[in-house]
Design an enzyme around this catalytic site. Structure first.
Site, short mmCIF file in Angstrom:
data_model
loop_
_atom_site.label_atom_id
_atom_site.label_comp_id
_atom_site.label_asym_id
_atom_site.label_seq_id
_atom_site.Cartn_x
_atom_site.Cartn_y
_atom_site.Cartn_z
N HIS A 365 41.03 61.64 22.30
CA HIS A 365 41.93 62.77 22.11
C HIS A 365 41.85 63.39 20.73
CE1 HIS A 365 43.35 61.50 26.02
NE2 HIS A 365 43.55 62.80 26.15
N GLU A 606 40.83 63.19 38.83
CA GLU A 606 40.17 62.51 37.70
C GLU A 606 39.92 61.04 37.97
OE1 GLU A 606 42.54 63.11 34.17
OE2 GLU A 606 44.43 62.85 35.23
N ASP A 630 38.22 62.03 32.43
CA ASP A 630 38.53 60.75 33.06
C ASP A 630 37.65 60.51 34.27
OD1 ASP A 630 40.48 59.35 31.57
OD2 ASP A 630 41.89 60.95 32.01
N CYS A 677 39.22 71.38 34.04
CA CYS A 677 39.91 71.47 32.75
C CYS A 677 39.48 70.38 31.79
CB CYS A 677 41.42 71.45 32.93
SG CYS A 677 42.03 69.89 33.56
#
Ligand code: PEP
Ligand code: MG
Length: 757
Positions: A365, A606, A630, A677
């Protein structure tokens, strides 16, 4: 053997450079195995030679000079086979060669083990004995363990720019050094290092120059006084419960602190210009080493006490306000063992030039956030000498995943040129801002922005994004010290919804867990990525979920541009349960008199299970959004944050492409749009494949948007479909990559991928 091993490992971990590490290793191994010689040879593949880089037993003058041609001698056999070789009489071996320069007598016993890092043989660790001796199995495995230790040190020295290194004593790890990691966010930056570190972690404290030495000494002594008093109190409190012997521990603590040697040493270092925390780190490390080297097991254990004391003094220093980072340099490069999303979020944007984190990978992240902010980043730079970088100049090459420490003039000049060229390319791309994202054969693919920070709403707007395709609500949760309340959340969401209205804004419900922990909601798990995260947490905590849903719905009153997205779905039941709660929240908000329409709800795909149930999921909701980060992690079984397997993590793996095609077709069969996304949506190389699949929208960090739009406007949809058909027959990510590069070249936008090389 185990005890010896543990001590050597600790000693090696404390070595400052490769030379020191290998000297420790050869000395300790020779001692532990009662051998006559222990040496390390490094592979110099350009000269095709093995270079003697450290020895205990042979002529020290031979270090750096003796070079054995690859293919000659028993050392080469070890390197070639990448396997240990254990000979009781080496001269009997057909490949044996006598080397006079080493001052070698006639040695018989020989055991050599390869030093391997990431499948590559970096050198050979050799032990010799005058007499004939076949080494025992546990001795060989001991050497294999030591070789693994050395491999890390050699790989990091190699990364810092010098191989073979034998004749260069003391590697220049900081000045002119190069550290390789992974490209976390594209772009190049030249700036000044600002070291970030977690509180009360003594090992992570950097050196930092002080101007007011006296004030620093006073603060340090005050901290020592506080800890002494604390120890005294602890001892007094437990007086009823402890034996005199156990109580003595607290006296010993006090004694250590008042003994002078520790305190005086720290004061000496402060007087030499280091700040109290840095001086404390160095002094404590020195003391720990002395204790750990002791033969007496009891005294060795005292090293832990010193470490604990050091931590306590550090905590006092920090709570007295001395942890405050110095002012951000004008072009700050945040550097640390683990740069967190919160550290990034706190930094003033106008001063933030780059980010370098020793841990993490492209899809961590912190990397995602750096891309969102358009700040070049290198992550997974494991060999970074963090403690010694404060205030140093560095270059961050976010394309190649490389960091230059205190660069030379020619390197700086080259990067200044690159930065200029990049600015020109960006200025050129800015012209695309108001043009539609439409292929030359007329297929519209709306491009949305990913966000999670209110601060970056305006860049999202000015980038030409047609809305927000993924708002990660966990970021506002992460930068607080408690769960934000309904009204507080409502304000945050309202700001984004209003900024973008009437354009759509996709708010994703809380996706904490995995690598996104909340400090105030600790989750202790063995395998957090396979554990309690995303929708699993929110369904288990309707108290948290309902507050968030009500805040989201309330925030959209009168705007009605809200879309909801559910993360980490792996069971259809989760979709049903979440939808029931969304409807309930909607009823409640409407009952309170708010003019809110029921928003479209989508599910993130995901997890592999969701791929194969995507049609059933799509029937229940309004849209699907593929979370390629993911999905790649779970399909390929590669932890997205683990630098060691980062090379295996590749969203262009044919299996990932096939899974995505499956999802797009499933969604379309039941008339529901499918977007992407994950980070893949912002990779111009992947754009052709995604266009070919027929995805309905792409959502990415704003910094990627102009490049992706350029590709969309340059590649015909029909051509992308033809390329995808070829890709689906391919067997490796490398083949996919090559074909996509060709496609971009053919469309005249090859410079986009070339910039990243
Ligand atoms: C993803 O997994 O692709 C995604 C967009 O979610 P996150 O990166 O926040 O896990
Ligand atoms: Mg995800």
């Amino acid at each position: 053997m185990l005890d010896v091993l543990r001590r050597i490992v600790q000693e090696v971990a404390g070595a400052r450079n490769l030379e020191q590490a290998s000297t420790i290793i050869v000395k300790r191994i020779k001692q532990a195995m009662a051998a006559d010689v222990c040496s390390v040879y490094l592979c110099d593949y350009t000269q095709r030679q093995h270079v003697l880089m450290a020895t205990d037993g042979l002529n020290p003058a031979a270090v750096g000079r003796v070079r054995l041609a690859m293919g000659e001698g028993v050392v080469s056999v070890v390197g070639e086979n990448a396997e240990p070789l254990n000979l009781d009489n080496a001269p009997d071996h057909p490949r044996y060669r006598y080397v006079a320069e080493t001052g070698e007598e006639f040695y018989h016993g020989f055991v050599g083990v390869p030093i391997i890092h990431h499948r590559k043989v970096l050198g050979v660790l050799v032990v010799r004995q005058r007499d004939k001796r076949k080494f025992a199995e546990d001795e060989v495995s001991f050497l294999v363990t030591m070789a693994a230790q050395l491999a890390g040190a050699i790989a990091s020295a190699e990364a810092s720019g010098g191989m073979p290194v034998a004749e260069q004593s003391g590697l220049a790890i900081v000045d002119g050094g190069i550290v390789d990691g992974l490209g976390g966010a594209p772009g190049v930056a030249i700036g000044t290092a600002l070291v970030m570190y977690p509180p009360a972690d003594l090992d992570a404290v950097p050196d930092r120059t002080v101007t007011d030495v006296q004030a620093e000494i006073v603060a340090f002594k005050a901290a020592v006084g506080t800890v002494q008093a604390e120890m005294q109190n602890l001892g007094d409190k437990l007086v009823m419960h402890l034996s005199a012997e156990d109580r003595a521990l607290f006296d010993a603590y006090s004694l250590m602190l008042s003994s002078g040697s520790l305190v005086d040493k720290v004061v000496e270092r402060i007087s030499a210009g280091n700040w109290a925390s840095g001086a404390l780190r160095e002094t404590v490390a020195e003391h720990i080493k002395v204790f750990e080297d002791m033969d007496d097991a009891y005294l060795r254990e005292r090293a832990e006490d010193i470490r604990d004391l050091g931590r306590r003094v550090l905590m006092c220093l920090q709570s007295s306000g001395r942890r405050k980072p110095p002012p951000y340099p004008e072009r700050a490069v945040l550097v640390g063992d683990e740069i967190t999303a919160a550290m990034l979020a706190e930094a003033p944007r106008e001063r933030l030039a780059g980010v370098v984190s020793a841990s993490g990978s492209r899809s961590s992240h912190v990397a995602i956030l750096a891309r969102a902010l358009g700040v070049p980043a290198v992550v997974g730079a494991g060999d970074l000498p963090t403690g010694r970088l404060e205030g140093r100049e560095m270059i961050v090459d976010g394309y190649r995943g490389r960091v230059y420490l205190c660069p030379s003039d020619p390197v700086r000049a080259e990067y200044q040129r690159l930065a200029r060229e990049e600015a020109e390319l960006n200025a050129g791309l800015a012209g695309l801002r108001d043009l539609p994202a439409e292929t030359p054969d007329g297929v519209r693919v709306p491009l949305y922005a990913n966000t999670g920070l209110v601060a970056d709403a305006s860049p999202s707007l000015s980038s030409g994004a047609e809305g927000i395709g993924l708002y990660r609500t966990e970021f506002p949760f992460m930068v607080r010290d408690r769960f934000p309340g309904e009204q507080e959340q409502r304000r945050i969401y309202r700001e984004v919804l209003e900024t973008f209205a009437p354009r759509p804004v996709v708010l994703r419900t809380l996706d904490v867990g995995g690598d996104k922990p909340l400090g105030y909601f600790p989750i202790e798990e063995e395998n957090p990525f396979l554990g309690w995260r995303g929708i699993r947490i929110t369904l288990d905590h309707p108290d948290i979920f309902m507050v968030q849903l009500r805040a989201m719905l309330g925030a959209s009153a009168g705007l009605n541009n809200l879309r909801l997205l559910l993360p980490m779905v792996s069971h259809l039941g989760e979709v049903d349960d979440a939808l029931a709660l969304v409807r309930r929240a909607h009823r409640e908000v409407v009952a309170e008199g708010e003019a809110v329409e029921m928003p479209p709800v989508g599910v993130m795909i995901e997890v592999p299970a969701a791929v194969y149930q995507s049609e059933a999921i799509a029937r229940r909701v309004d849209f699907l959004s593929i979370g390629s980060n993911d999905l790649t992690q779970y399909l390929l079984a590669v932890d997205r944050n683990n630098g060691r397997v980062a090379e295996l993590y590749d969203a262009l793996h044919p299996a990932v492409l096939q899974a995505m095609v499956h999802v797009v077709q499933a969604g379309h069969r039941v008339g529901k749009p499918v977007g992407v996304c994950g980070e893949m949506a912002g990779d111009p190389l992947a754009t052709v494949a995604l266009l070919g699949m027929g995805v309905d929208s792409l959502s990415m960090s704003v910094a990627s948007l102009p490049r992706v739009k350029w590709v969309v406007r340059s590649v015909a949809h029909a051509e992308a479909q033809a390329v995808l058909t070829e890709l689906l027959a391919m067997e490796s990510p490398a083949a996919v990559r090559r074909r996509l590069e060709q496609a971009l070249e053919a469309a005249g936008v090859g410079s986009l991928v070339r910039a990243g090389k």
